[in-house]
Design a protein around this motif. Structure first.
Motif, short mmCIF file in Angstrom:
data_model
loop_
_atom_site.label_atom_id
_atom_site.label_comp_id
_atom_site.label_asym_id
_atom_site.label_seq_id
_atom_site.Cartn_x
_atom_site.Cartn_y
_atom_site.Cartn_z
N ASP A 64 0.62 -1.00 -0.26
CA ASP A 64 -0.04 -0.13 -0.03
C ASP A 64 1.24 1.22 -0.42
O ASP A 64 0.89 2.14 -0.99
CB ASP A 64 -1.02 0.11 1.07
N ASN A 67 2.42 1.94 -3.45
CA ASN A 67 1.50 2.06 -3.95
C ASN A 67 1.65 3.76 -3.99
O ASN A 67 1.08 4.35 -4.96
CB ASN A 67 0.10 0.92 -4.65
N THR A 68 0.99 3.57 -2.69
CA THR A 68 0.62 5.53 -2.64
C THR A 68 2.10 6.60 -3.36
O THR A 68 1.67 7.04 -3.26
CB THR A 68 0.37 5.76 -0.72
N ASP A 71 1.44 6.68 -6.80
CA ASP A 71 0.65 7.69 -7.36
C ASP A 71 1.51 8.93 -7.01
O ASP A 71 0.42 10.05 -7.44
CB ASP A 71 -0.61 7.63 -6.29
#
Length: 73
Positions: A64, A67-68, A71
């Motif tokens: 996570d 992925n953050t 992004d």
């Protein structure tokens, strides 16, 4: 049957029962040891299972976070 024979038979039966009792006590002790061993194995299994869940949660948190970061870029 005379009383002496009856007493001898009863003594023999009592001795037999004592031997059976001793064997039962030995068997119970052996079973208690096996139960203790099983409990140790269960504790080890549960600890490993918990560690696996913690590891999986950590991996998910890292994914996570990755992925953050992806992004944000």
């Amino acid at each position: 049957m005379d009383p002496k024979e009856v007493i001898e038979r009863l003594d023999a039966q009592i001795e037999e029962m004592r031997e059976v009792r001793k064997k039962l006590i030995d068997n119970i002790s052996m079973l208690e040891e096996r139960v203790d061993d099983c409990n140790i194995q269960i504790e080890k299994y549960l600890e490993l299972k918990w560690r696996g869940k913690v590891l999986e949660a950590s991996e998910n948190a890292l994914m996570d976070f990755k992925n953050t970061l992806d992004d944000v870029e």
